[in-house]
Design an enzyme around this catalytic site. Structure first.
Site, PDB file in Angstrom:
ATOM      1  N   TYR A 146     -82.285  49.943  80.617  1.00  0.00           N
ATOM      2  CA  TYR A 146     -83.215  48.831  80.788  1.00  0.00           C
ATOM      3  C   TYR A 146     -83.964  48.500  79.508  1.00  0.00           C
ATOM      4  O   TYR A 146     -84.396  47.369  79.325  1.00  0.00           O
ATOM      5  CB  TYR A 146     -84.238  49.159  81.875  1.00  0.00           C
ATOM      6  N   LYS A 195     -74.511  61.627  85.149  1.00  0.00           N
ATOM      7  CA  LYS A 195     -73.072  61.423  84.954  1.00  0.00           C
ATOM      8  C   LYS A 195     -72.680  62.282  83.768  1.00  0.00           C
ATOM      9  O   LYS A 195     -72.175  61.798  82.737  1.00  0.00           O
ATOM     10  CB  LYS A 195     -72.800  59.916  84.739  1.00  0.00           C
ATOM     11  N   ASP A 227     -71.808  59.310  91.211  1.00  0.00           N
ATOM     12  CA  ASP A 227     -70.845  58.732  92.162  1.00  0.00           C
ATOM     13  C   ASP A 227     -70.805  59.560  93.437  1.00  0.00           C
ATOM     14  O   ASP A 227     -70.766  59.030  94.557  1.00  0.00           O
ATOM     15  CB  ASP A 227     -69.451  58.574  91.524  1.00  0.00           C
ATOM     16  N   ASP A 251     -82.159  52.711  90.216  1.00  0.00           N
ATOM     17  CA  ASP A 251     -82.198  51.343  90.755  1.00  0.00           C
ATOM     18  C   ASP A 251     -81.149  51.197  91.855  1.00  0.00           C
ATOM     19  O   ASP A 251     -81.435  50.719  92.953  1.00  0.00           O
ATOM     20  CB  ASP A 251     -81.936  50.345  89.626  1.00  0.00           C
ATOM     21  N   ASP A 255     -81.712  51.318  96.307  1.00  0.00           N
ATOM     22  CA  ASP A 255     -81.336  50.254  97.254  1.00  0.00           C
ATOM     23  C   ASP A 255     -80.452  50.823  98.361  1.00  0.00           C
ATOM     24  O   ASP A 255     -80.583  50.467  99.532  1.00  0.00           O
ATOM     25  CB  ASP A 255     -80.568  49.125  96.542  1.00  0.00           C
TER      26      ASP A 255
HETATM   27  C1  IPM Z   1     -86.275  47.119  91.264  1.00  0.00           C
HETATM   28  C2  IPM Z   1     -85.696  45.780  90.883  1.00  0.00           C
HETATM   29  C3  IPM Z   1     -85.911  45.556  89.405  1.00  0.00           C
HETATM   30  C4  IPM Z   1     -85.214  46.689  88.674  1.00  0.00           C
HETATM   31  C5  IPM Z   1     -85.436  44.186  88.883  1.00  0.00           C
HETATM   32  C6  IPM Z   1     -86.077  43.061  89.647  1.00  0.00           C
HETATM   33  C7  IPM Z   1     -85.644  44.029  87.408  1.00  0.00           C
HETATM   34  O1  IPM Z   1     -84.351  45.721  91.230  1.00  0.00           O
HETATM   35  O2  IPM Z   1     -87.501  47.289  91.113  1.00  0.00           O
HETATM   36  O3  IPM Z   1     -85.520  47.968  91.734  1.00  0.00           O
HETATM   37  O4  IPM Z   1     -83.997  46.612  88.426  1.00  0.00           O
HETATM   38  O5  IPM Z   1     -85.894  47.664  88.342  1.00  0.00           O
HETATM   39 MG    MG Z   2     -83.673  47.389  92.308  1.00  0.00          MG
END
Ligand code: IPM
Ligand code: MG
Length: 363
Positions: A146, A195, A227, A251, A255
């Site tokens: 990032y 990884k 993975d 990240d 999710d």
């Molecule tokens: C998160 C989001 C952010 C990230 C984006 C919006 C830049 O996906 O907070 O997980 O990738 O960190």
């Molecule tokens: Mg995210």
């Protein structure tokens, strides 16, 4: 206690969900004898519309002068919003990355817990849902891909893009320490995800995490390749307690972890620096498609406010009271639309009504 909180309602559903979290904080303050002072500032698309840039020095200064920051969500629909015609460093997401860096928020805590009431909404196999899970992703937030150098150039008439994944041992050590400290308050297991079979940064990660682990003999350390971790999260998430990982892996895995809780609308997060200061936000995005319709689920933001009370103000009882109110609301069958599965004939409530239901159960 006097709490000075800066709010970044942001874009999309952000303003709606932050309003509900504020009401919850105000109710807790009233019951437990605290005072909350909130101030709204702009960031992301809302800031672009007003100032032409996603993050101003004034917003950074306001956040720095507060005890903690409560955020909704930022960003819009990349296909249709004019914000995405701007260069990448002027888009809403750049504001979020900028504030994380400016405030030194290197530790991102994303708990994923399967509420007993939502087991039926969990998309995993029934025998897996029945066991439940309660894990926390400790994501490194200010390093790695990032924040490494990036460029797109022409080489021999072809476009070539480069992103750089850099980690120093100090960056790894401080996030590992946070993970072990948190694990001590939980079930004393850290799974460090990397990884290391491919990446140098992961090999350093593993070595430094092992060094830190020596100071935490009471906490078990396991290593797992990313993975495999993605697979294990859907096979048996109950095996995890604290999952420690770098920015990009965190990240993606967070999710995935949020989805298996039944809805991405349930997951709070805390982003912390070395002090008690933190920025608290739901793990989900700004959902521009449902913005302004009063149908968003405010629970992730409300639970983020609970994390704020716990981590920035050490108000454990008050944080518990919010979490219990959420649990009681779910137990009483109150659901926003995202929590209702096809075939469930229950009527859903809107964002404001969900907020009210939770506020009324705070005791
Ligand atoms: C998160 C989001 C952010 C990230 C984006 C919006 C830049 O996906 O907070 O997980 O990738 O960190
Ligand atoms: Mg995210």
């Amino acid at each position: 206690m006097d709490m000075k909180i800066v709010c970044i309602p942001g874009d999309g559903i952000g303003p709606e969900i932050v309003s509900q979290a504020k009401l919850v904080l105000e109710r807790v303050a009233e019951i437990y004898g605290h005072s909350v002072e909130t101030k709204d500032v702009l960031m992301g698309g809302a800031s672009i519309d007003e100032y032409g840039i996603p993050l101003t020095d004034e917003t950074i200064a306001a956040c720095k002068s507060a005890d903690a920051v409560l955020m909704g969500s930022i960003g819009g629909d990349a296909a249709t919003s004019p914000w995405y015609k701007l260069p990448p460093d002027k888009r809403p997401e750049a504001g979020l990355l900028g504030i994380r860096k400016a405030l030194g928020l290197f530790a991102n805590l994303r708990p994923a817990y399967l509420y007993p009431e939502l087991k039926s909404a969990c998309p995993l196999k029934e025998e897996t849902c029945v066991k439940g899970f309660d894990l926390l992703i400790m994501r490194e937030l200010t390093g790695g891909l990032y924040f490494g150098a990036r460029k797109t150039e022409q080489i021999d008439g072809k476009r070539v893009a480069t992103d750089t994944l850099v980690y120093s041992e100090d960056e790894i050590r401080r996030i590992a320490i946070k993970a072990f400290d948190v694990a001590r308050k939980r079930r004393r297991l850290v799974t460090s995800v990397d990884k290391a079979n491919v990446l140098d940064s992961s090999r350093l990660w593993r070595a430094v995490v092992e060094e830190v682990a020596r100071d935490y003999q009471d906490v078990e350390l396991k290593h797992m390749l990313v993975d495999n971790c993605a697979m294990q999260l859907v096979r048996d998430p109950s095996q995890f307690d604290v999952v420690l990982t770098e920015n990009m892996f965190g990240d993606i895995l967070s999710d995935e972890a949020s989805m298996i809780t039944g809805s991405i609308g349930m997951l709070p997060s805390a982003s912390l620096n070395e002090t008690s200061f933190g920025l608290y936000e739901p793990s989900h995005g700004s959902a521009p498609d449902i913005a302004g319709k009063d149908i968003a689920n405010p629970i992730a933001t409300i639970l983020s406010a609970a994390m704020m009370l716990r981590y920035s103000f050490s108000l454990e009882k008050e944080a518990d009271a919010i979490e219990k109110a959420v649990q009681d609301t779910l137990r009483d069958g109150v659901r926003t639309g995202d929590l209702i599965l096809p075939g469930d004939t229950r009527k859903s409530v809107g964002c404001r009504a969900m907020g009210m239901e939770i506020v009324s159960r705070i005791a």
